[in-house]
Design a protein around this motif. Structure first.
Motif, PDB file in Angstrom:
ATOM      1  N   LEU A   1      -4.544   2.126   8.142  1.00  0.00           N
ATOM      2  CA  LEU A   1      -5.202   3.437   8.257  1.00  0.00           C
ATOM      3  C   LEU A   1      -4.208   4.595   8.370  1.00  0.00           C
ATOM      4  O   LEU A   1      -4.409   5.651   7.769  1.00  0.00           O
TER       5      LEU A   1
ATOM      6  N   LEU B   1       0.823  -1.208   0.000  1.00  0.00           N
ATOM      7  CA  LEU B   1       0.000   0.000   0.000  1.00  0.00           C
ATOM      8  C   LEU B   1       0.857   1.258   0.000  1.00  0.00           C
ATOM      9  O   LEU B   1       0.546   2.244  -0.662  1.00  0.00           O
TER      10      LEU B   1
ATOM     11  N   GLN C   1      -8.698   4.933  -2.058  1.00  0.00           N
ATOM     12  CA  GLN C   1      -8.738   4.277  -0.747  1.00  0.00           C
ATOM     13  C   GLN C   1      -9.823   3.202  -0.715  1.00  0.00           C
ATOM     14  O   GLN C   1      -9.586   2.090  -0.219  1.00  0.00           O
ATOM     15  N   ASN C   2     -11.004   3.507  -1.239  1.00  0.00           N
ATOM     16  CA  ASN C   2     -12.084   2.521  -1.251  1.00  0.00           C
ATOM     17  C   ASN C   2     -11.710   1.317  -2.098  1.00  0.00           C
ATOM     18  O   ASN C   2     -12.043   0.161  -1.754  1.00  0.00           O
TER      19      ASN C   2
ATOM     20  N   ALA D   1       0.225   3.885  -2.783  1.00  0.00           N
ATOM     21  CA  ALA D   1      -0.251   5.195  -2.331  1.00  0.00           C
ATOM     22  C   ALA D   1       0.732   6.298  -2.715  1.00  0.00           C
ATOM     23  O   ALA D   1       0.339   7.394  -3.135  1.00  0.00           O
TER      24      ALA D   1
ATOM     25  N   PHE E   1      -3.066   5.527   4.890  1.00  0.00           N
ATOM     26  CA  PHE E   1      -4.101   6.266   4.170  1.00  0.00           C
ATOM     27  C   PHE E   1      -4.119   7.719   4.614  1.00  0.00           C
ATOM     28  O   PHE E   1      -4.188   8.643   3.803  1.00  0.00           O
ATOM     29  N   SER E   2      -4.053   7.912   5.928  1.00  0.00           N
ATOM     30  CA  SER E   2      -4.139   9.267   6.483  1.00  0.00           C
ATOM     31  C   SER E   2      -2.931  10.105   6.061  1.00  0.00           C
ATOM     32  O   SER E   2      -3.065  11.250   5.637  1.00  0.00           O
TER      33      SER E   2
ATOM     34  N   TRP F   1      -8.725  10.670  -4.100  1.00  0.00           N
ATOM     35  CA  TRP F   1      -8.076   9.822  -3.077  1.00  0.00           C
ATOM     36  C   TRP F   1      -9.080   8.860  -2.472  1.00  0.00           C
ATOM     37  O   TRP F   1      -8.762   7.700  -2.199  1.00  0.00           O
ATOM     38  N   LYS F   2     -10.305   9.301  -2.224  1.00  0.00           N
ATOM     39  CA  LYS F   2     -11.350   8.437  -1.677  1.00  0.00           C
ATOM     40  C   LYS F   2     -11.577   7.241  -2.589  1.00  0.00           C
ATOM     41  O   LYS F   2     -11.754   6.107  -2.132  1.00  0.00           O
TER      42      LYS F   2
ATOM     43  N   SER G   1      -2.838  10.826   2.247  1.00  0.00           N
ATOM     44  CA  SER G   1      -3.918  11.769   1.930  1.00  0.00           C
ATOM     45  C   SER G   1      -3.494  13.194   2.269  1.00  0.00           C
ATOM     46  O   SER G   1      -3.697  14.122   1.499  1.00  0.00           O
TER      47      SER G   1
ATOM     48  N   THR H   1      -6.533  -3.856   8.504  1.00  0.00           N
ATOM     49  CA  THR H   1      -7.076  -2.548   8.133  1.00  0.00           C
ATOM     50  C   THR H   1      -6.599  -1.471   9.081  1.00  0.00           C
ATOM     51  O   THR H   1      -6.245  -0.358   8.669  1.00  0.00           O
TER      52      THR H   1
ATOM     53  N   GLU I   1      -8.729   0.167  -2.511  1.00  0.00           N
ATOM     54  CA  GLU I   1      -7.770  -0.605  -1.740  1.00  0.00           C
ATOM     55  C   GLU I   1      -8.456  -1.406  -0.647  1.00  0.00           C
ATOM     56  O   GLU I   1      -8.122  -2.573  -0.394  1.00  0.00           O
TER      57      GLU I   1
END
Length: 611
Positions: A123, A71, A98-99, A75, A126-127, A94-95, A130, A119, A101
């Motif tokens: 996170l 990831l 992320q979805n 990412a 992802f944060s 980005w959403k 983003s 998961t 993924e």
């Protein structure tokens, strides 16, 4: 005592044992063992469960590690390849990423608890990505807004610099720049210019454009005046403009000098509008007096020149006068060369027919010879035709004339068949300037020898551009050395040479015969150096040649020369026959008649005629 049965069947002494007291097994002992076995089984079950849990945790950690690394790469690639210029668009894209993924994770063979664990590990990635992506998108947007704001200022600065100080549109442009700077500051945009630097740039650019555009000394003074009083310019700017002003002054001076000294356009000479030096000098003399044909603008330009400019004007004017004369001479040489080539072609095409008598004098006069040299060809060919018609021509060259002419041609001193030249052996009847090759036709040179010399002249002219011509020129220089090297033996004994009247004729005959062999050898492809080498089989002289006289031959020639000759008859000394239709004037001015009149024959003719 009870009797214990014997099992040995009389096989030996029996053993008698004491009777065993009655003993009962403890029930607790059996219960404890059973309980121990039960607890051990439970321990094994717990161990297996713990092992399964550890294995599940290890698998979860493995998947978590792999997905974390995977990831992070995807990412980061998404963030780096993203071109969004606002955070809202970036967040939306980005959403989606992320979805996608998270949906991919759900497809993995994980339990719900494992999926939740993996998961949770992902996170933070992802944060983080983003947030970084939003920052990048914002910065890209800021760059676009910064470039747009800078471009707006650049456009307004350029437009304002085109307008004079105090012009309403210039003031409007400056206000637009100030408003853009204030607005950009509120947007956190760090522009290239602030209000002060923008005004400095407008001033500098404005003066630079004015300096580049001006071609007037008076206007240059006005620009210099404005620069020195402009408060928007720094000390460094003033120093730089001082150099630019001097450069502009030099440019204006040079351009003015160039314009004033362009007296004659090159095309005027090329097109034939100017044909002689007198026309050139007339125009340059007018410019040298600063009159310029009465052109008042040019006169004013001349007066605007400083002392250096006027000195440059005189120097350049003299240089251009020389250049114009040089160009005229070059054009004339080109024209003369074209005429010479045309004249030579006409001469080459007609010389044999003139010598053979097939071309009449009228035909010669109608040939298209050009220029002064063409007229010489016409006159001298006409003279040759007269000689042919009168029959007063020699078939062989006079030895001394041939030898002298050959030397001058090979030395490059005779460069044209119409060029007059003087020989030391020429009689007093030959004019001081001498006679040309064509004029010597029949009176000193044969047509064959004239053709030979004409070929050598042409080869010498073309030697710099033609390898064949160069080789031919070198070959005949070598041949001339060969002939002169054999001259002493051909002329005979030095003691008798001056008295032997046939020496020169014999040497001429030797030269002609060797030249014939030499030319035939060249035509057959022989190497000219081999033909001139006594050690080579191709050497021109052969063992059985008999050109060199014996002393007895020379003595006989000398004796024969002293024998009495028969006196000339009236026919021998009669004037040349007048051609049909020839006027008295043409006859008396013909070369044949003039040759007869200056030969000493007229006195003998009159004496014999009156007898």
């Amino acid at each position: 005592m009870p009797k214990i049965p014997l099992y040995n069947q009389g096989l030996g002494q029996t053993v008698t044992t004491k009777p065993i007291q009655g003993v009962r097994a403890n029930e607790g002992a059996f219960t404890a063992a059973q309980k121990g076995f039960s607890e051990f089984g439970k321990s094994l079950e717990n161990a297996a469960f713990q092992f399964q849990m550890e294995e599940k945790k290890a698998e979860t950690d493995r998947v978590g590690d792999e997905e974390t690394l995977s990831l992070q790469n995807r990412a980061e690639n998404f963030r780096l390849n993203n071109k969004d210029t606002d955070t809202a668009t970036y967040e939306k894209n980005w959403k989606k990423f992320q979805n996608k993924e998270l949906d991919r994770l759900k497809q993995l063979p994980l339990t719900k608890s494992q999926l939740n664990t993996v998961t949770r590990r992902l996170l933070p990635i992802f944060s983080s990505e983003s947030s970084k992506g939003k920052i990048n998108a914002y910065n890209r947007g800021q760059n676009i807004r910064l470039n747009a704001a800078n471009a707006l200022n650049e456009n307004n600065i350029s437009k304002a610099s085109d307008l004079p100080i105090g012009h309403p549109d210039r003031d409007y442009m400056i206000q637009q720049i100030d408003d853009n700077i204030a607005s950009s500051f509120k947007k956190d945009l760090n522009l290239k210019d602030n209000s002060v630097s923008a005004r400095q740039r407008i001033a500098k650019l404005s003066y630079q454009k004015r300096l580049a555009a001006t071609d007037s000394t008076a206007e240059l003074f006005d620009i210099q005046f404005d620069i020195e009083r402009d408060k928007d310019l720094t000390a460094g700017d003033l120093k730089a403009f001082s150099t630019q002003i001097e450069t502009t002054r030099n440019r204006i001076r040079d351009n003015t000098v160039a314009a004033l000294t362009t007296v004659i356009d090159d095309q005027d000479i090329t097109n034939g509008n100017i044909t002689n030096e007198g026309q050139i000098n007339e125009r340059y003399d007018d410019a040298a007096k600063s009159e310029f044909g009465g052109n008042q603008i040019m006169q004013q330009q001349y007066r605007s020149l400083d002392d250096k400019g006027k000195a440059d004007f005189r120097r350049v004017l003299a240089e251009r006068r020389s250049a114009s004369i040089g160009q005229l001479n070059f054009i004339q040489r080109q024209s003369d060369r074209r005429d010479d080539e045309a004249n030579e072609t006409l001469y080459t095409d007609n010389i044999k027919s003139v010598v053979s008598g097939a071309t009449s004098i009228v035909d010669i006069r109608n040939l298209g010879f050009k220029g002064e040299k063409g007229q010489k060809y016409r006159e001298q060919l006409t003279s040759m035709a007269n000689k042919v018609a009168s029959g007063t021509i020699l078939r062989d060259s006079t030895p001394l004339v041939y030898q002298g002419t050959s030397a001058l041609v090979l030395q490059g001193k005779v460069t044209d068949v119409t060029q007059k030249y003087k020989l030391v052996t020429d009689p007093s009847s030959v004019p001081p300037e001498g006679l040309s090759l064509l004029e010597r036709f029949g009176d000193g040179l044969s047509s064959t020898d004239i053709e030979h010399f004409a070929g050598l002249i042409t080869s010498r002219k073309n030697a710099s551009t033609s390898a064949d011509s160069k080789t031919k020129t070198e070959a005949f220089k070598g041949f001339d050395d060969f002939v002169n090297g054999n001259k002493p033996s051909i002329m005979g004994s030095a003691a008798f040479r001056r008295l032997d009247p046939t020496s020169d004729t014999r040497f001429y005959d030797f030269t002609v015969q060797m030249r014939r062999r030499f030319e035939e050898g060249l035509g057959a492809g022989l190497n000219y150096k081999n033909m001139l080498d006594p050690r080579h089989p191709d050497y021109l002289l052969k063992p059985d040649d008999m050109f060199a006289p014996t002393k007895q031959d020379q003595l006989k020639n000398i004796t024969d020369s002293f024998k009495d000759k028969l006196p000339p008859t009236l026919q021998d000394v009669s004037p040349p026959t007048r051609l049909p239709g020839q006027s008295t004037t043409d006859y008396l001015t013909s070369d044949a008649y003039k040759t007869w009149a200056t030969s000493g024959k007229p006195a003998i003719y009159r004496k014999l005629r009156n007898q």
